[in-house]
Design an enzyme around this catalytic site. Structure first.
Site, PDB file in Angstrom:
ATOM      1  N   THR A   1     -22.583  29.008 -18.749  1.00 57.91           N
ATOM      2  CA  THR A   1     -22.999  28.667 -20.113  1.00 57.91           C
ATOM      3  C   THR A   1     -23.527  29.910 -20.822  1.00 57.91           C
ATOM      4  O   THR A   1     -23.180  30.162 -21.980  1.00 57.91           O
ATOM      5  CB  THR A   1     -24.073  27.563 -20.081  1.00 57.91           C
ATOM      6  OG1 THR A   1     -23.511  26.402 -19.486  1.00 57.91           O
ATOM      7  CG2 THR A   1     -24.564  27.221 -21.472  1.00 57.91           C
TER       8      THR A   1
ATOM      9  N   HIS B   1     -22.297  22.782 -21.226  1.00 62.04           N
ATOM     10  CA  HIS B   1     -23.028  22.910 -19.969  1.00 62.04           C
ATOM     11  C   HIS B   1     -22.142  23.423 -18.846  1.00 62.04           C
ATOM     12  O   HIS B   1     -20.916  23.308 -18.889  1.00 62.04           O
ATOM     13  CB  HIS B   1     -23.648  21.565 -19.559  1.00 62.04           C
ATOM     14  CG  HIS B   1     -22.661  20.612 -18.975  1.00 62.04           C
ATOM     15  ND1 HIS B   1     -22.384  20.561 -17.630  1.00 62.04           N
ATOM     16  CD2 HIS B   1     -21.865  19.692 -19.558  1.00 62.04           C
ATOM     17  CE1 HIS B   1     -21.459  19.632 -17.416  1.00 62.04           C
ATOM     18  NE2 HIS B   1     -21.124  19.091 -18.567  1.00 62.04           N
ATOM     19  N   CYS B   2     -22.802  24.007 -17.853  1.00 62.95           N
ATOM     20  CA  CYS B   2     -22.190  24.344 -16.574  1.00 62.95           C
ATOM     21  C   CYS B   2     -23.052  23.645 -15.526  1.00 62.95           C
ATOM     22  O   CYS B   2     -23.788  22.720 -15.845  1.00 62.95           O
ATOM     23  CB  CYS B   2     -22.097  25.852 -16.371  1.00 62.95           C
ATOM     24  SG  CYS B   2     -23.677  26.738 -16.384  1.00 62.95           S
ATOM     25  N   LEU B   3     -22.974  24.075 -14.286  1.00 62.97           N
ATOM     26  CA  LEU B   3     -23.754  23.387 -13.254  1.00 62.97           C
ATOM     27  C   LEU B   3     -25.249  23.578 -13.427  1.00 62.97           C
ATOM     28  O   LEU B   3     -26.024  22.629 -13.354  1.00 62.97           O
ATOM     29  CB  LEU B   3     -23.310  23.853 -11.860  1.00 62.97           C
ATOM     30  CG  LEU B   3     -21.899  23.422 -11.450  1.00 62.97           C
ATOM     31  CD1 LEU B   3     -21.514  24.060 -10.123  1.00 62.97           C
ATOM     32  CD2 LEU B   3     -21.790  21.914 -11.366  1.00 62.97           C
TER      33      LEU B   3
ATOM     34  N   TYR C   1     -26.010  20.579 -15.964  1.00 60.60           N
ATOM     35  CA  TYR C   1     -25.212  19.383 -15.709  1.00 60.60           C
ATOM     36  C   TYR C   1     -26.021  18.145 -16.091  1.00 60.60           C
ATOM     37  O   TYR C   1     -27.119  17.951 -15.599  1.00 60.60           O
ATOM     38  CB  TYR C   1     -24.870  19.346 -14.226  1.00 60.60           C
ATOM     39  CG  TYR C   1     -23.877  18.296 -13.814  1.00 60.60           C
ATOM     40  CD1 TYR C   1     -22.552  18.627 -13.610  1.00 60.60           C
ATOM     41  CD2 TYR C   1     -24.263  16.975 -13.610  1.00 60.60           C
ATOM     42  CE1 TYR C   1     -21.635  17.671 -13.215  1.00 60.60           C
ATOM     43  CE2 TYR C   1     -23.356  16.014 -13.225  1.00 60.60           C
ATOM     44  CZ  TYR C   1     -22.042  16.365 -13.037  1.00 60.60           C
ATOM     45  OH  TYR C   1     -21.140  15.413 -12.650  1.00 60.60           O
TER      46      TYR C   1
END
Length: 136
Positions: free
Chosen positions: A112, A104-106, A26
Site C-alpha cells: 500500500t 489495502h494490502c496485508l 486487510y
C-alpha cells in the site's frame, strides 16, 4: 434502557490519503461497520489471495466493487509489485468513478505504501515527501 452499539474499529494502519481515498490493512470482520460508514464505492485489494467470504459478502450487500490485484507478500529482497500492476492500481485510484475507495494490502504498509508513494510522485510531490508514505 440504553442500547450499546458495536464499536467502530478501523482497519490496522487506517489513514485518509486524501478526500475519498483511504488506506490501511486487510479488512477484518470487526472493521466492516467502520468501513460501511465511509460509504465506499470500491475496495482495491493488493494481496496474494482473494478476500475472505465475509468481506466479499459485505461488499455485495453494500454495492461495493471489489477489485483484487494479486500481489505476493513483501519480502526483504523482493518488491512484489510489477510495473504493470502498479500502473493498474494507479489507474483505479485516480478514476473518480471509483471514489470513495479503500486501498489495502496485508499489513497496510508495504505494498500500500509503495502504491501511495507512486501516486504522490504522479501528483508531482518531491521524492522525500512521496517516500514518507512508505513509513505511514
Amino acid at each position: 434502557m440504553s442500547t450499546t452499539l458495536p464499536s467502530l474499529i478501523p482497519p490496522f494502519r487506517y489513514a485518509m490519503v486524501e478526500e475519498c481515498l483511504f488506506r490501511g490493512g486487510y479488512p477484518k470482520p470487526r472493521n466492516l461497520r467502520f468501513l460501511k460508514r465511509l460509504r465506499l464505492k470500491t475496495i482495491l485489494s493488493l494481496i496474494p489471495n482473494p478476500l475472505k467470504p465475509e468481506v466479499q459478502e459485505f461488499c455485495a450487500q453494500h454495492n461495493i466493487v471489489l477489485i483484487h490485484i494479486q500481489v505476493d507478500k513483501m519480502k526483504e529482497d523482493n518488491v512484489p509489485l510489477s510495473y504493470s500492476k502498479t500502473l493498474m492500481a494507479l489507474q483505479i485510484l485516480i478514476d473518480p468513478a471509483n471514489h470513495p475507495i479503500y486501498l489495502h494490502c496485508l499489513d497496510g504498509a508495504d505494498v500500500t505504501g509503495l502504491v501511495v508513494a507512486c501516486l504522490r510522485k504522479l501528483q508531482m510531490w518531491c521524492t522525500p515527501s512521496a517516500m514518507s508514505e512508505l513509513s505511514r
